[in-house]
Design an enzyme around this catalytic site. Structure first.
Site, mmCIF file in Angstrom:
data_model
loop_
_atom_site.group_PDB
_atom_site.id
_atom_site.type_symbol
_atom_site.label_atom_id
_atom_site.label_comp_id
_atom_site.label_asym_id
_atom_site.label_seq_id
_atom_site.Cartn_x
_atom_site.Cartn_y
_atom_site.Cartn_z
ATOM 1 C CG ASP A 38 84.529 -110.831 -47.810
ATOM 2 O OD1 ASP A 38 84.995 -111.966 -48.013
ATOM 3 O OD2 ASP A 38 84.178 -110.058 -48.718
ATOM 4 C CE LYS A 60 89.140 -112.163 -50.971
ATOM 5 N NZ LYS A 60 90.115 -112.003 -52.046
ATOM 6 C CG MET A 169 88.260 -100.530 -49.924
ATOM 7 S SD MET A 169 88.246 -101.891 -51.114
ATOM 8 C CE MET A 169 87.184 -101.224 -52.399
#
Length: 532
Positions: A38, A60, A169
């Protein structure tokens, strides 16, 4: 037919840097044949895999282009069925919002062997490194970890009642997170912390309350970050060792860097380090040790030559056919001796052949194989090798394993002019990566870079090639105006002048250590001029 030797390791990379890998992960990475990783994985981890390991980045990163999950699943199955040892490397822990179950399902359906290797999740590690405990006997008897990818799917009435929240996130959705918590009766004075780039040298921490954190972080780029909401944030000032005089002086709330770091000569400077994809992080470590924030940009890909034929023939004749072996790079050392071993031979095949190397790094690579060079020119550049060569070159038979294309011809010309008989063989090839990483491009676009370093002419050429391949509007024409250009030596400086129009810093000693010192000297002098 499925190859039974193939296996997939679904691995957590922790916080992204080598220091936060488990020992098991490091061992498996050193044996990898394919790595599918990633974007949040730091480039330094890729230096742990073998040079011939196939590296596939699948993105990602929030808000950035990435490979479809179905395609990632297919890649895992495909390479496993070819009998490869495959590493699927994810940031943090593979089971924390990592879509690992989807990948496991695809592997099970194709009867592929797999194993899950845990990693240190940023949900736990980032608060700890910011001196915020997630549990406390009084303030936090439980905590919940959630992702901000789909805020509407969360039951905010329940979420808002949990004593401590860890939100991953959530940088782009901070305002909505705060709105939902206040709307569902979380007190406006509730402490909140935002930890950006947890565990990295550039880590930052913003602390506030629900009613002012959006204002505090206005116009800041927060991602990647971990958000902590709850009374435990108040414990940060008590637990932070930097506040105690016998440890360190207390620093401003939005930084976890200590006072010793602030006094380092490169503190606060962001340096773009161009390097080979396979190169070790030596220069990165040197710069970080002086307080710099380092962004690594692979600008050179080292691969085997198009054919081993000429090198193999030279190795077969090595013992009796050459007086000297000349190695001008650590790549030359690695590929020559790896091929020697692959042909069933060892260093005894050198016989009476002496070894000359150019540069301390090349000498260090040789010493890793328990060999000591017979000659190193004092200026650490190939041009001085002929001038200071310890023997008469007339009639000397010299083997020169080198890059297949694009290398400088001056050394061969000068050796030949002195009467040496040169056998040039392709030991490796160097090329340009396919593209600039999104992180590097963003840093250039937002003018975060103070210095860009070049350790070879090819990195300069490839840097320019990568820039030219960008869309026309990706960078403004003056993007380099505020950046110091640093070169490791005269030949690299010539390339900087020819392709970039200038060079601001040149190392006096043509080594990575010398380049680091030259950057320190230049920036210190510049700072003195500003204060005069």
């Amino acid at each position: 037919m499925i190859n039974p030797t193939g296996k997939v390791y679904l691995m957590g990379a922790g916080l992204g840097e080598i220091a936060y890998l488990t020992l098991q992960a490091q061992q498996l990475l050193s044996q990898a044949e394919v790595i599918i990783y990633d974007a949040l994985v730091d480039d330094s981890i890729l230096t742990l895999v073998p040079a011939n390991c196939l590296k596939l980045e699948v993105g990602k990163r929030g808000g950035k282009p990435s490979t479809l999950q179905t395609e990632i699943n297919q890649l895992l199955v495909q390479y496993c069925q070819l009998g490869k040892q495959v590493i699927r490397l994810k940031g943090g822990d593979p089971f924390i919002f990592g879509r690992t179950t989807s990948e496991i399902q695809a592997l099970i359906e194709s009867e592929c062997k797999f194993e899950v290797i845990p990693g240190l999740s940023s949900a736990l590690a980032a608060p700890t490194l910011a001196h915020i405990p997630l549990t406390d006997q009084v303030m936090s008897r439980c905590f919940a970890v959630l992702t901000a990818h789909d805020l509407e799917a969360l039951d905010w009435q329940i979420v808002s009642q949990i004593e401590t929240l860890v939100i991953l996130m959530g940088g782009r959705n901070l305002a909505e997170i705060v709105h939902q918590l206040l709307r569902h009766e979380r007190l406006p004075q509730t402490p909140i912390a935002i930890i950006q780039s947890g565990g990295c040298p550039q880590q930052k921490v913003w602390v506030g309350r629900l009613n002012d954190i959006v204002e505090i972080t206005a116009n800041q780029s927060l991602s990647p970050c971990v958000i902590v909401v709850g009374e435990v944030v108040r414990l940060r000032d008590f637990i932070n060792p930097d506040q105690y005089p016998w440890q360190r002086e207390k620093l401003p709330q939005n930084s976890i860097l200590n006072s010793a770091t602030m006094n380092q000569p490169l503190f606060g400077k962001t340096i773009l380090l161009t390097r080979s994809v396979e190169q070790s992080s030596l220069q990165s470590d040197l710069l970080k040790a002086q307080g710099a924030i380092v962004i690594e940009m692979p600008a050179l890909v080292i691969t085997p030559p198009s054919s081993w034929e000429s090198l193999d023939q030279a190795i077969e004749q090595l013992e009796n056919s050459f007086d000297w072996l000349i190695l001008t790079s650590s790549n030359g050392v690695e590929y020559f001796f790896n091929r020697l071993i692959a042909l069933g031979k060892d260093t005894r095949s050198l016989g009476q052949t002496k070894i000359a190397v150019v540069g301390k790094k090349t000498a260090a690579s040789l010493q890793e194989r328990y060999l000591k060079p017979d000659f190193i020119p004092p200026d650490f550049i190939a041009d001085s090798l002929v001038e200071y060569f310890p023997d008469s070159l007339a009639g000397k038979r010299i083997l020169f394993p080198r890059v297949e294309t694009g290398g400088r011809e001056i050394l061969v010309q000068e050796l030949t002019a002195k009467g040496a008989i040169i056998t040039e063989v392709a030991a490796y090839e160097s090329g340009c990566p396919e593209r600039i990483s999104p992180e590097v491009l963003e840093a250039l676009q937002t003018q975060k870079i103070d210095v860009i370093t070049f350790a070879s002419s090819k990195t300069v050429k490839n840097f320019c090639q990568l820039i030219q391949a960008l869309p026309e509007q990706a960078l403004t024409p003056d993007y380099l105006d505020t950046i110091c250009i640093a070169s490791i030596g005269p030949q690299t400086s010539k390339s900087c002048m020819n392709l970039l129009g200038r060079v601001d810093i040149e190392a006096r000693e043509y080594t990575l250590e010398g380049l680091t010192q030259a950057i320190i000297n230049h920036l210190s002098l510049f700072q003195l001029k500003l204060t005069d």
